[in-house]
Design a protein around this motif. Structure first.
Motif, PDB file in Angstrom:
ATOM      1  N   VAL A  51      61.582 -16.318 -54.880  1.00  0.00           N
ATOM      2  CA  VAL A  51      61.494 -17.139 -53.680  1.00  0.00           C
ATOM      3  C   VAL A  51      60.925 -18.502 -54.045  1.00  0.00           C
ATOM      4  N   ASP A  52      61.535 -19.541 -53.536  1.00  0.00           N
ATOM      5  CA  ASP A  52      61.012 -20.896 -53.627  1.00  0.00           C
ATOM      6  C   ASP A  52      60.067 -21.074 -52.450  1.00  0.00           C
ATOM      7  N   LYS A  53      58.815 -20.733 -52.680  1.00  0.00           N
ATOM      8  CA  LYS A  53      57.855 -20.640 -51.583  1.00  0.00           C
ATOM      9  C   LYS A  53      57.701 -21.954 -50.831  1.00  0.00           C
ATOM     10  N   ASP A  54      57.591 -23.049 -51.546  1.00  0.00           N
ATOM     11  CA  ASP A  54      57.393 -24.338 -50.879  1.00  0.00           C
ATOM     12  C   ASP A  54      58.550 -24.659 -49.948  1.00  0.00           C
ATOM     13  N   TYR A  55      59.774 -24.387 -50.404  1.00  0.00           N
ATOM     14  CA  TYR A  55      60.927 -24.721 -49.575  1.00  0.00           C
ATOM     15  C   TYR A  55      61.006 -23.826 -48.347  1.00  0.00           C
ATOM     16  N   LYS A 174      72.284 -23.969 -52.711  1.00  0.00           N
ATOM     17  CA  LYS A 174      71.307 -23.619 -53.732  1.00  0.00           C
ATOM     18  C   LYS A 174      70.416 -22.482 -53.238  1.00  0.00           C
ATOM     19  N   GLN A 175      70.282 -21.465 -54.062  1.00  0.00           N
ATOM     20  CA  GLN A 175      69.491 -20.301 -53.680  1.00  0.00           C
ATOM     21  C   GLN A 175      68.014 -20.666 -53.554  1.00  0.00           C
ATOM     22  N   LYS A 176      67.423 -20.278 -52.427  1.00  0.00           N
ATOM     23  CA  LYS A 176      65.994 -20.519 -52.192  1.00  0.00           C
ATOM     24  C   LYS A 176      65.186 -19.226 -52.130  1.00  0.00           C
ATOM     25  N   SER A 217      56.931 -15.372 -45.011  1.00  0.00           N
ATOM     26  CA  SER A 217      55.664 -15.592 -45.716  1.00  0.00           C
ATOM     27  C   SER A 217      55.809 -16.368 -47.014  1.00  0.00           C
ATOM     28  N   GLY A 218      57.004 -16.336 -47.614  1.00  0.00           N
ATOM     29  CA  GLY A 218      57.174 -16.948 -48.920  1.00  0.00           C
ATOM     30  C   GLY A 218      56.614 -16.099 -50.035  1.00  0.00           C
ATOM     31  N   ASN A 219      56.248 -14.858 -49.726  1.00  0.00           N
ATOM     32  CA  ASN A 219      55.676 -13.929 -50.699  1.00  0.00           C
ATOM     33  C   ASN A 219      56.413 -12.602 -50.656  1.00  0.00           C
ATOM     34  N   SER A 220      56.236 -11.808 -51.701  1.00  0.00           N
ATOM     35  CA  SER A 220      56.803 -10.466 -51.700  1.00  0.00           C
ATOM     36  C   SER A 220      56.243  -9.674 -50.525  1.00  0.00           C
TER      37      SER A 220
END
Length: 284
Positions: A51-55, A174-176, A217-220
Motif C-alpha cells: 500500500v502507498d500509505k501517503d497516497y 498506477k497501483q496504489k 487506514s493505509g495499513n495491513s
C-alpha cells in the motif's frame, strides 16, 4: 472471550484437528503488478499486500468496479451464475460499506482518486450434506442439556474456501494498493450452510472488510486488535440504509434475517437477494 482470543483458539484447534480448509494465494493476472507484495497474515487468513500509505490517506474519492470470477475460478466450482453473482456482490457490498467510513463513493464514469476492483481467483465449494449433518449434531446437546450452552464444532469435512486478488489504482492506472487474500472455513467459527456456495459467500464479506480496512487506514488489516463498529456500519449490517447512497447499488445486507439464516444454515439466496442492477459476472 474476545474475538481475537476466540480466533486464536480456533486456529490452534484447527492445527490439532485439521478442522480448517486451506485457500491458495492464486494469481489471475488482474493486478497491474505483483511486485513488492509482502506477506501479512491474520490468524485465519493468508495474504500478501502492499500500500502507498501517503497516497491512499490523501485520497478522498473512490470508484468501485464490480467483482468477478476469473475464468479458472468460475470453471473450478459447481456454482451457478446466480451464485457467483451473489458472492461477487457480497464482496462489493462489504467493500463499499467499509470504504464509506472515510471515502466518498462515486459511480459510473465519474473521476475519482482511486479505482478499486477485485477478482475471485479460487473458490472451494461447501459440502451441503456435511454442513447439514453439522447442524443436526449441534442440536443434540441442546436437547440433552437444555439451558446449558455447549459449543459443538462443525464437522471438518467439505469445508469451503475463497481466494481473491484486488487493487486500487489512480487515474493513470498506477497501483496504489494491492492485496492477494485467501481464507478457508473452519470447524469453530464458520457457521456452515446447506449450500455449495455457503462458505464462499460468508468469506466474501470477510475479504471485503479486510480490503476496505487496507484502504481506509493505509495499513495491513491484520495484526491489530478489533475495533468497535461505527453506528452507521452497525445499522447497515442490520439491514439499514448504507451511509452513502452509492452503496445501494449492491443491495442492502440481509440484516436480522441473514444473521438467523447463517445461524441455522440456510442457503445464502434465501435471505440475500443481491441486487437486480448487478450485471452477470464476466470471466477473464
Amino acid at each position: 472471550m474476545s474475538p481475537v482470543r476466540r480466533a486464536a483458539l480456533a486456529a490452534a484447534l484447527c492445527l490439532v484437528t485439521a478442522g480448517c480448509a486451506t485457500a491458495p494465494l492464486n494469481r489471475a493476472g488482474s493486478l497491474a503488478t505483483y511486485d513488492d507484495l509482502k506477506a501479512s497474515d491474520g490468524v485465519l487468513t493468508k495474504s500478501v499486500l502492499r500500500v502507498d500509505k501517503d497516497y491512499v490517506l490523501a485520497a478522498k474519492t473512490v470508484r468501485l468496479v464490480p467483482t468477478r470470477f476469473s475464468a479458472t475460478a468460475a470453471a473450478g466450482v459447481p456454482f451457478s451464475e446466480d451464485q457467483r453473482r451473489l458472492i461477487g456482490n457480497a464482496i462489493d457490498r462489504a467493500v463499499c460499506v467499509g470504504l464509506s467510513e472515510r471515502f466518498q463513493i462515486v459511480g459510473g464514469a465519474e473521476q475519482s482518486d482511486l479505482i478499486a476492483h477485485a477478482v475471485i481467483t479460487h473458490a472451494a465449494p461447501t459440502d451441503p450434506a456435511a454442513a447439514g449433518a453439522s447442524k443436526v449434531v449441534s442440536v443434540v446437546p441442546t436437547i440433552l442439556l437444555p439451558g446449558v450452552p455447549v459449543p459443538v464444532p462443525r464437522i471438518p469435512i467439505g469445508l469451503g474456501s475463497l481466494s481473491v486478488e484486488a487493487e486500487a489504482k489512480d487515474l493513470r492506472g498506477k497501483q496504489k494498493a494491492a492485496m492477494v487474500w485467501g481464507r478457508g472455513a473452519n470447524s469453530f467459527t464458520s457457521a456452515g450452510r446447506v449450500s455449495a456456495d455457503g462458505d464462499a459467500y460468508d468469506l466474501a464479506s470477510a475479504f471485503g472488510a479486510d480490503f476496505s480496512k487496507l484502504l481506509v487506514s493505509g495499513n495491513s488489516p491484520f495484526g491489530t486488535g478489533p475495533s468497535l463498529p461505527s453506528a452507521e456500519s452497525l445499522s447497515t449490517t442490520l439491514g439499514g440504509a448504507p451511509k452513502q447512497a452509492a452503496c445501494e447499488a449492491f443491495g442492502r445486507a440481509p440484516g436480522v434475517a441473514g444473521l438467523i439464516g447463517e445461524r441455522i444454515g440456510v442457503p445464502p439466496d434465501w435471505t440475500d437477494k443481491g441486487t437486480a442492477a448487478q450485471s452477470p459476472p464476466a470471466s477473464n
